[in-house]
Motif scaffolding. Structure first.
Motif, PDB file in Angstrom:
ATOM      1  N   PRO A 253       6.916   2.082   5.006  1.00  0.00           N
ATOM      2  CA  PRO A 253       6.714   0.648   4.660  1.00  0.00           C
ATOM      3  C   PRO A 253       6.001   0.037   5.855  1.00  0.00           C
ATOM      4  O   PRO A 253       6.059   0.331   7.103  1.00  0.00           O
ATOM      5  CB  PRO A 253       7.979   0.160   4.392  1.00  0.00           C
ATOM      6  N   ASP A 254       5.036  -0.965   5.329  1.00  0.00           N
ATOM      7  CA  ASP A 254       4.514  -1.755   6.367  1.00  0.00           C
ATOM      8  C   ASP A 254       5.377  -2.468   7.637  1.00  0.00           C
ATOM      9  O   ASP A 254       6.455  -2.951   6.908  1.00  0.00           O
ATOM     10  CB  ASP A 254       3.732  -2.757   5.688  1.00  0.00           C
TER      11      ASP A 254
ATOM     12  N   SER B 133      10.205  -6.523   3.453  1.00  0.00           N
ATOM     13  CA  SER B 133      11.471  -5.979   3.197  1.00  0.00           C
ATOM     14  C   SER B 133      11.245  -4.591   3.886  1.00  0.00           C
ATOM     15  O   SER B 133      10.373  -3.889   4.174  1.00  0.00           O
ATOM     16  CB  SER B 133      11.517  -5.703   1.649  1.00  0.00           C
ATOM     17  N   ALA B 134      12.509  -3.967   4.136  1.00  0.00           N
ATOM     18  CA  ALA B 134      12.447  -2.509   4.697  1.00  0.00           C
ATOM     19  C   ALA B 134      12.235  -1.473   3.591  1.00  0.00           C
ATOM     20  O   ALA B 134      12.713  -1.572   2.539  1.00  0.00           O
ATOM     21  CB  ALA B 134      13.668  -2.272   5.563  1.00  0.00           C
TER      22      ALA B 134
ATOM     23  N   GLU C 236       2.547   5.935  -3.135  1.00  0.00           N
ATOM     24  CA  GLU C 236       3.918   6.721  -3.293  1.00  0.00           C
ATOM     25  C   GLU C 236       3.593   6.941  -5.210  1.00  0.00           C
ATOM     26  O   GLU C 236       3.686   8.031  -5.672  1.00  0.00           O
ATOM     27  CB  GLU C 236       5.004   6.069  -3.402  1.00  0.00           C
ATOM     28  N   MET C 237       3.123   5.822  -5.848  1.00  0.00           N
ATOM     29  CA  MET C 237       3.258   5.863  -7.348  1.00  0.00           C
ATOM     30  C   MET C 237       2.031   6.835  -7.678  1.00  0.00           C
ATOM     31  O   MET C 237       2.060   7.665  -8.797  1.00  0.00           O
ATOM     32  CB  MET C 237       3.103   4.445  -7.763  1.00  0.00           C
ATOM     33  N   ALA C 238       0.767   6.618  -6.869  1.00  0.00           N
ATOM     34  CA  ALA C 238      -0.447   7.401  -7.170  1.00  0.00           C
ATOM     35  C   ALA C 238      -0.093   8.764  -7.227  1.00  0.00           C
ATOM     36  O   ALA C 238      -0.468   9.706  -7.746  1.00  0.00           O
ATOM     37  CB  ALA C 238      -1.631   7.207  -6.395  1.00  0.00           C
TER      38      ALA C 238
ATOM     39  N   PRO D   6       0.647  -1.097   0.009  1.00  0.00           N
ATOM     40  CA  PRO D   6      -0.157   0.252  -0.007  1.00  0.00           C
ATOM     41  C   PRO D   6       0.708   1.226  -0.096  1.00  0.00           C
ATOM     42  O   PRO D   6       0.676   2.159  -0.599  1.00  0.00           O
ATOM     43  CB  PRO D   6      -0.817  -0.180   1.363  1.00  0.00           C
ATOM     44  N   GLY D   7       2.131   1.188   0.626  1.00  0.00           N
ATOM     45  CA  GLY D   7       2.771   2.423   0.672  1.00  0.00           C
ATOM     46  C   GLY D   7       3.366   2.690  -0.773  1.00  0.00           C
ATOM     47  O   GLY D   7       3.484   3.841  -1.135  1.00  0.00           O
ATOM     48  N   GLU D   8       3.592   1.651  -1.361  1.00  0.00           N
ATOM     49  CA  GLU D   8       4.462   1.997  -2.709  1.00  0.00           C
ATOM     50  C   GLU D   8       3.259   2.508  -3.761  1.00  0.00           C
ATOM     51  O   GLU D   8       3.493   3.216  -4.402  1.00  0.00           O
ATOM     52  CB  GLU D   8       4.880   0.523  -3.199  1.00  0.00           C
TER      53      GLU D   8
END
Lengths: 328, 328
Positions: free
Chosen positions: A321-322, A327-328, A278-280, A273-275
């Motif tokens: 990030p979650d 991954s971090a 960011e892309m949106a 969801p974080g990525e």
């Protein structure tokens, strides 16, 4: 009407806190129209096992719950018991001793009624012993251990709702890799299916293929011995077996597997969801920039400044990030 | 001189009754000319661990046994300790805590001396912790369980005597399928090698290939994840992993496996002594019959009688099948 689903439950399904699997079963049986028949014959407990499932299924919205409890093969010839299966929209077999269940119902009109009901569309679920009996070949006894050893388990005949297979349960919790590997080494025409506790393999027919999907907390392990090299026909009593080339699939919730072709169906990757946020955000910024450029024909200097501003804003607003992610 | 063998021992090797594996090691180190260096650094025990192996190796015929026991990284820079490894014909690493062993020797002149000795032909054996440290990637911690779960184990760097691999031990006894599957799911360029107790994977280079053979009571499990489909990069903490398409090889004593091509080498089937005796007897009878026919030109009637007599004699003398055999 197509054939009904099978729900092969690895035992110890969550009954109170998050009864995902039992909910799934009641929904498959018709939800508020569900008429459920419970077969507790495998169990060594008294009426309480029926009372528990009766209360659970009614709490989850089922319209009616009836017990079908033959205790002898004679009972399994009673047309009234068979009728209860025929009239049910879902049939549930409890845990216990699968050889007892098989000894009392296999090869009787009651077992025929169960198979016929499934062919006519009724969902069949079973947990632990009630899972094992669904395959054509049934684990009868056996000890724990990861390494397959000669004679560590025995096979009896199951109901055959799932053909060319052998089902084991409590798979992770009771360390049953070894015994399932022993069986597929001796019978490489079978697919070995090991189901963890609080986990179900749900099998449905789609376009003539048996498609298995996984529901619940653990995983379903599949052993495909099609290309096995083994010494199972000559290994001595209790010695470890050669079982080379077995293809293993460990399948957690959400996985879909084609049992007919023995292949994994495409996996839909999770979206971070974080990525995604960011892309949106970046997409909105770039579209704004494009509109600005189209509207007033910015100079190269202004363009550089705007891109720099956009980049700064983006890094300031990026979602962390979650913390549970890989991954971090 | 070709590279020396590796002996990767799954822990709890039999020391007194049937010390098959330790015998194999002493023989590989030169038998009565063996000069063995014991590295007990992984162990939490005192001098008794060296005393035990000293007594065992001497009893099995070794000429000399010396201890190489660094307890700090400083010790691992001592040229005298390194010299003991260079002068040894076999090096044995005990069990204990592989992270302790690695913390004290990895990246030091002592570890370099060990690797160089192996390249020059010295056999390296290690049990439990001393097995795990031989791979390029080393299991550091982790819990039991058959189903791979996210973060159930961690990886550190090993000595790299065996490249592109991760070795686990006490494999059947401590139910470590899950943690080895987790590692190969996250690192599909590695081959996972799980060694049971009282069992050794012996790796030797033949024609440029690393060939593994199995010695001892249990089995060696190989996980080949070359074609894995997994969600290990996105699964949440402690949830079961998707690990589909892993090829599994369970290899008991006598199996030979090419680690370079990841294939089983041809298996020589066992000969049933009863069946062999029967066939030998039948062969003798038929040869006698052929000689009789050639000598006096028997009539068709006599021929039929002789065949009937031969058949009766054969069934009377057939050896009973081995009671421990797989089939009746």
């Amino acid at each position: 009407m197509p054939r009904g689903p099978l729900m092969i439950i690895g035992g110890a399904e969550d009954k109170l806190r998050r009864p995902t699997i039992l909910k799934h079963f009641v929904a498959a049986a018709g939800g508020e129209n569900a008429r459920i028949a419970v077969i507790p014959t495998a169990s060594s407990l008294g009426p309480e096992v029926v009372e528990v499932y009766d209360a659970l299924f009614r709490k989850l919205g089922a319209a009616d719950v009836v017990a079908v409890r033959p205790e002898t093969r004679e009972d399994s010839h009673d047309p009234d018991l068979a009728r209860r299966l025929t009239e049910a929209t879902g049939i549930f077999m409890t845990g216990g001793n699968q050889l007892k269940l098989s000894a009392i119902i296999s090869g009787t009109p009651l077992a025929d009624a169960l198979v016929t009901a499934n062919e006519a569309g009724t969902v069949i679920a079973g947990t632990s012993a009630g899972a094992s009996i669904q395959s054509s070949h049934m684990v009868a006894f056996g000890g724990p251990g990861s390494t397959p050893k000669q004679r560590m388990t025995q096979v009896a005949a199951g109901l055959g709702l799932l053909q060319s297979s052998v089902i084991d349960q409590h798979f992770d919790q009771r360390n049953r890799y070894g015994r399932l590997l022993m069986i597929v080494s001796q019978s490489p025409q079978l697919l070995g299916i090991g189901v963890d506790e609080d986990t179900a393999a749900v099998v449905e027919v789609e376009d003539g293929h048996e498609i298995m999907s996984v529901v619940g907390k653990g995983a379903v392990a599949i052993f495909d011995p099609s290309r096995i090299v083994t010494n199972a026909y000559e290994a001595k009593r209790s010695s470890p077996l050669l079982a080379s080339g077995v293809v293993l699939h460990v399948l957690p919730q959400g996985s879909r597997f084609d049992l007919s072709t023995r292949t994994l169906l495409p996996h839909v990757p999770a979206v971070d969801p974080g990525e995604a946020a960011e892309m949106a955000e970046a997409g909105r910024d770039l579209r704004q920039l494009a509109r600005d450029i189209a509207a007033d024909g910015v100079s190269p200097t202004n363009l550089r400044r705007r891109i720099a501003r956009t980049t700064r804003r983006k890094s300031a607003t990026t979602t962390a990030p979650d913390p549970d992610g890989a991954s971090a």
